[in-house]
Every structure is written in C-alpha cells, then in structure tokens.
Design a protein around this motif. Structure first.
Motif, short mmCIF file in Angstrom:
data_model
loop_
_atom_site.label_atom_id
_atom_site.label_comp_id
_atom_site.label_asym_id
_atom_site.label_seq_id
_atom_site.Cartn_x
_atom_site.Cartn_y
_atom_site.Cartn_z
N ILE A 504 0.84 -1.21 0.00
CA ILE A 504 0.00 0.00 0.00
C ILE A 504 0.86 1.25 0.00
O ILE A 504 0.64 2.19 -0.77
CB ILE A 504 -0.95 -0.02 1.21
N GLY A 505 1.88 1.25 0.89
CA GLY A 505 2.76 2.41 0.93
C GLY A 505 3.53 2.58 -0.37
O GLY A 505 3.74 3.71 -0.84
N GLY A 506 3.95 1.46 -0.96
CA GLY A 506 4.66 1.55 -2.23
C GLY A 506 3.77 2.10 -3.33
O GLY A 506 4.22 2.87 -4.19
N GLY A 507 2.50 1.69 -3.33
CA GLY A 507 1.58 2.21 -4.33
C GLY A 507 1.37 3.71 -4.19
O GLY A 507 1.37 4.45 -5.19
N LEU A 508 1.21 4.16 -2.97
CA LEU A 508 1.07 5.60 -2.74
C LEU A 508 2.35 6.34 -3.09
O LEU A 508 2.32 7.47 -3.60
CB LEU A 508 0.69 5.86 -1.28
N ALA A 509 3.48 5.72 -2.81
CA ALA A 509 4.76 6.38 -3.09
C ALA A 509 4.98 6.60 -4.58
O ALA A 509 5.73 7.50 -4.96
CB ALA A 509 5.90 5.54 -2.52
N LEU A 510 4.35 5.78 -5.41
CA LEU A 510 4.49 5.98 -6.85
C LEU A 510 4.03 7.37 -7.27
O LEU A 510 4.54 7.95 -8.23
CB LEU A 510 3.68 4.93 -7.62
#
Length: 673
Positions: A504-510
């Motif tokens: 989830i955090g990686g998706g938002l970080a994109l």
C-alpha cells in the motif's frame, strides 16, 4: 602499452589453467582442495567468458564486467554441451570445445579505477565470508544435493552423453527444471579439471562462488545507483538477507546447486547487465551480454528468468524507456526460445495445469504457507516476511525508495509492486501456480528487490551521518530480536504488516515519482548505515553456524561405494528408495526408483508407481518370488542391493550370486530370467 596490457591479460587468464595443472600435486582435502576447486572454477566460469567479454569490450564497472564474464562463460559451456549431446560424446569433447575459446580475438579494455577498488574490497570481504561457508558445509552431500550430484556424476563419467542420459532412470524422462543440464555440466567440468570427485565439488564449490556472488551483487547495485556506495550497500544487504539471516550462511551455503546459484549469482548478474545496458551512452554490445545472461538463467533454472522478467516488467511500467524495453526484449528472446524447446517436457509434467485433485494435493502440502482454499489461494503475507530482520526492514522501507533517484525508485517500487500484486491477489497467484507449479510459484517472493530497497534507504539515511548510523544499528538490533526469521520448510510466521506497508505504501509512493522530490544520497555514510544495520544480523547469524553435520543414517558404506564404481557404467541397480537415491549420486549407474519428493512428476518417471513397486518387492508379505522376478524384469535390473537392517526377501536372494556384502549391505547379480 596496448601490447603490454594485452600480454598481461593473457598471463592472468593463463594462470588459471596453469594453477589447475599444478594443483593436481596437492591433496584433495583442506587448502589443497580449495585451490583445486578455485582454479578449476576459474577455468570453466572465468576464462571463456573473459575472452568473449574482452572481444565485445569491457563495461566500465568491474561488477558489471564480472556479470558479463559469468554469463558468457555459461553460454560457452551451454554450446559445448549441446555439441557433445548431439554427437553422443563424453565430457572430454565439451572441455575441448571450451578450450577453443582461447583463440578468441582480444581487444584492450579498462574499468574505472574507483569502481575497481570498491569491487576488490567487496571481493576481499567475500573471501572472508567464503571461509565461513567452507567450514559450515562440511557434512556429506544430502537432500537435493544428491539429486544434483547424480546428474553431475553421469556427465563427468559416462562415455556417451545425451540430454536423457543424466536422468536417474534409464527409462525415465528429463526433469522440467533441468532438462538441459547446464549447471550440472559446470559441476562435472570443475570436477574433471580439478581432478576431484564430483561429490567434493557439490560439497565445497559454494565457498568458491561466494566472493563472485557478492561482487556481482555489488555490480548490480553500482549500475543501478551509479555509485560505488550503492554497489557496496547492495552487496552488504544481499549478504545480510540471503546469508547471515539464516544460520550465518543461508543460501550461500548452497551455491553449488542450481536453485541457489540462479537466485544469488545469476539473477543479480542479469540485473547488473540490464542496468548497465540501459544507461545513456552505454555500448550496444551490452545488449548481447544481457541476452547471454538471460539465456544462462533460463537454462539453469527456467522459472527464475520469468520471475526476474516480472520484476523488470514492473520497472519498465513505472519508467518506460526505449533502452529498457530493448534490454527486456534481449532477455525475452533467447530465454523464450529455450522455454519453447522446453515446452514438451513441461507439458509432460503432472503439476503443469493440474487437475482439481492434484491441485488439492499440492495445496495441502504447502497449506501452512498459503491463504485460501485449493480453488483460490495466495501466498500468505507471513510467509513473504519470514526471512528475518533484513527482509522485514526492507519491506518496511520500500515506500522510502520514492525519495531516491528516479531510476532507483522506479526499480524498487515497480519491481516490488509487480511481485507483491501477483503473490497477494488470489486470481493471479493461483494461475501462476497452475502454470509453473505451486512449488515454484511460491519462490517468486524470493525475487522481491529487497537488497536494493535496503540500500536505497541506507543511502538516504546517510544524510544524517552519525545519527543515521545509530538509527541503522538500533533498527538492526531491534528487528533481529523481534524477528530472527523462520526458515522451516512447512511455513512461516513472519509479521504481516510489513508486507502491507510495502504494497500500500509503495503504491502511494508511486505518486511522488512525478514530483521528483529526490534526496541527495551520501555513498560513504550510506555504506556505514547499512553496515551498522547488518552487524547485529551477522553476529546473531554467525553465532548459529554449525560445522558438524549429523551422520547420514541411510549412507552407503565405503566398501559398497567402491564396488558400485567398479560396475559397468549405466547398469541398473534395484534397491530401497533411500539407498537408490545415494547409488545414483555416488556411481554412474541408473536405479529403478527414488524418493518421489526428489523425482520429477512426469508420465515417464512415474515416481509414485515406482515407489509402490519397490515397497512391494522389499516389504510386502504375500508377494511371490515370481512376482518379485517380474518387478526386476520390468525395470531391467542388472543388480539387486539390499539393506540388511531393513526388511528384504531373504528367501528370494538366496538364489542370486553375491557380488559384495558387508555388515549392512549386500549386492547381488541379477541373472536374466
């Protein structure tokens, strides 16, 4: 000066075969064995590839050059073995063809001095780690090692070779994962050049390959981060995650086996070459090295090239660039052609596109690692994060990669999200397991770019200097105490929350990538941060290193092994399952059956039917002598081996001639009926 450089290069390469020849005077134990294996491995895995790589032109990075040398050496071995199999010749022909590469054209080249010094430092540290690996792996060959030893021995000792000749059964078929025995050919060549038994190669080659594995990891990091600090940080993170976290040596202890060498050495080599080839201004010849590395990985372990391809596809999706697309195509074309050749073998494999009953059986076998039911399942988050402190930390810091340089962020975030989505979405993971088997599909988690995520976070934390080092040390101590790792075969009990943070955090970080809030990295301080983090992981892991292995309770006696090696090569020995597994490993012979867990489930191999026949012959009451004779005839058995400590048909063997016997085993000649 160019002529001097050329002659120096030739002298360096000539040192490997010269040392291999001189090492024959040394004993095949201790330091003598280490020198023999090192020199022989250099002859097989360094000299051919170095000549080819030099003809194409050296990459600027020493680590990338090492990756290219390895890839081209394996392609040379692949070609030599292909010719040998075509003509049904022995390994002598393959070794002769490999020696022909000495006639390759040579072109001067050089690498960056600062990068070479960093690679040399990593290699030197790898030598120290290799000593630990050597002494931590002192027991007899066991487990999967026996499976691979059996194939290497046939390649080294049979006079007439073919793809099918290396199987454990004369009437069996190729294993879908090792249908073309490239890595087994490497093991056999090292044994022949080093003048040692293949069992010693399987036992100890891992230590010899440990420094190159770290140097190649360094090369991948240096090429992605475009700094020596990034390379060193990735190498340290790789050692912590794949080595120290599991009994001090982890996967490095198994580098002689295809699965570990594919993951720890060949996959990073492929990444290093891709990163170098996609750099602006890089020579186009690097694409050829990328293709060579892709082919080598596909042949050594076919599913692993698919997994690396998924990571690179995620990278390309986040950072669409023409050079990256060309590099991915360079991987896909030769690997795809090999997989196309492999397709008939895969279709003959029972776990491929399994029936409902077969899928249910596989699900039950790995249920502790899964969530769901046999019709729809995913890899459990607790399994993904069970790799100890380094794995947990890497998952937690995946979102922080958004603050790294754009290409680093794209690779870490794109690669991580591509893998996690496939692992955690049941519809996708179930389909993957159907195509590559559940046993292989669950290994996709091992290809998360976690060392790169750790390195990126460490380089960012280097901005804080001493405070960053203190944070790294504290994080290492805390996570090591909280999550030391769970490596039992059945399942994993790692924490689930780091996996969801990464996803989830990686998706938002994109979303941050488009704003490009890049933070300047500090290479030297970043290395200090990752070293501080890895220190408690290393202390805990190295403290668990075991140098004494339990004895093999099914081990063959030395006298029996000597007798088996005197039998005509290619004869068939009918024996109990555990003994059969060892017979095939320690002599160039075929067997009638082996433990099903170590046999490819193909229609030709029929592992469970073979086991039933062995059990009926040795253990079942009510089986007549004529029925036992029919079983031996069915498998074309030339010899019968009995273990006198277990049940066997005493009345039946009295009519056979004894060829060998000791306090435990007896070998009988089976006359034609």
């Amino acid at each position: 000066m160019a002529a001097l450089a050329r002659h120096r290069f030739l002298l360096v390469l000539a040192a490997a075969p010269a040392l291999a020849a001189l090492a024959q005077l040394l004993p095949d134990t201790g330091i003598g064995l280490a020198i023999r294996l090192t020199a022989a491995a250099a002859c097989v895995l360094v000299v051919p590839g170095a000549l080819i790589q030099r003809a194409l032109g050296w990459p600027e990075s020493a680590g990338v050059a090492a990756a290219g040398v390895l890839a081209w050496s394996l392609v040379a071995v692949f070609a030599a073995l292909a010719v040998t199999f075509t003509f049904g010749a022995s390994l002598t022909l393959a070794l002769g063809l490999l020696a022909v590469t000495l006639l390759a054209a040579l072109v001067p080249g050089r690498v960056a001095a600062g990068d070479a010094r960093a690679a040399l430092l990593v290699g030197a540290a790898g030598v120290v780690f290799a000593v630990v690996v050597w002494y931590a792996h002192r027991g007899d060959v066991s487990g999967d090692g026996l499976f691979h030893l059996a194939r290497a021995r046939k390649l080294a000792e049979l006079d007439s070779l073919s793809v099918g000749a290396v199987s454990e059964f004369r009437d069996g078929g190729p294993h879908p994962g090792y249908a073309f025995p490239l890595w087994h050919g490497v093991l056999a060549m090292v044994a022949r050049v080093g003048g040692v038994d293949p069992a010693l190669v399987v036992q100890h080659l891992a230590a010899v390959l440990t420094p190159p594995a770290l140097v190649v990891g360094y090369g991948a990091g240096a090429a992605l981060f475009r700094s020596w600090g990034g390379g060193v940080a990735v190498a340290i993170a790789q050692a912590a995650q794949l080595g120290f976290a599991r009994a001090g040596t982890g996967s490095f202890a198994f580098l002689a086996l295809p699965a570990s060498v594919g993951r720890v050495l060949l996959a990073p080599a492929l990444l290093a070459l891709v990163f170098a080839a996609t750099r602006r201004g890089a020579p186009r010849t690097l694409y050829a090295s990328v293709a060579a590395a892709g082919l080598a990985l596909a042949v050594v372990h076919p599913t692993y090239v698919l997994f690396v391809g998924l990571v690179l596809a995620g990278y390309l999706a986040v950072r669409p660039r023409r050079r990256l697309a060309v590099a991915l195509a360079a991987v896909a074309v030769p690997a795809g052609l090999f997989l196309l050749w492999l397709l008939p073998v895969v279709r003959d494999t029972i776990p491929h596109l399994p029936s409902a009953a077969e899928r249910a059986g596989d699900f039950a076998r790995y249920a502790a690692q899964l969530d769901g039911d046999p019709d729809s399942f995913r890899l459990a988050p607790r399994t993904i994060s069970r790799g100890g402190a380094a794995a947990v930390a890497a998952l937690l810091v995946v979102p922080l990669a958004a603050f790294a340089r754009r290409r680093v962020a794209a690779f870490v975030l794109g690669g991580s999200l591509a893998v996690l989505v496939v692992l955690l979405v049941p519809a996708l993971f179930t389909q993957l397991a159907d195509v590559v088997s559940l046993s292989q599909g669950r290994r996709l988690a091992q290809f998360l770019p976690l060392p790169f995520a750790l390195a990126a976070a460490a380089l960012l934390a280097g901005q804080l200097r001493l405070a960053g080092v203190a944070i790294g040390l504290a994080l290492g101590i805390g996570l090591q105490l909280a999550y030391p790792g769970s490596f039992n075969y059945g399942g994993g009990d790692g924490p689930a929350y780091p996996v969801w943070i990464a996803l989830i955090g990686g998706g938002l970080a994109l979303l941050l990538l488009w704003r490009r809030p890049t933070v300047r990295a500090e290479p030297a301080w970043g290395v200090a941060v990752i070293a501080a983090f890895a220190l408690p992981v290393a202390v805990a892991g190295l403290g668990d290193v075991q140098t004494d292995a339990p004895p093999d309770r099914y081990g063959l006696t030395p006298g029996l092994v000597a007798e088996l090696r005197r039998l005509p090569e290619g004869d068939i020995v009918f024996a109990p399952l555990e003994a059969s597994y060892r017979v095939a490993a320690y002599a160039p012979l075929y067997v009638a059956a082996a433990p099903p867990a170590h046999v490819a489930r193909t229609t030709a191999n029929r592992p469970y039917e073979r086991r039933v026949d062995v059990v009926r012959f040795f253990d079942r009451a009510g089986v007549t002598d004529s029925e036992r004779r029919a079983i031996l005839d069915r498998y074309g058995a030339d010899w019968l081996l009995v273990d006198r400590t277990r049940r066997y048909p005493e009345s039946f063997v009295t009519g056979l001639g004894v060829a060998y016997e000791d306090g435990r085993y007896a070998l009988y000649r089976v006359s034609a009926s």
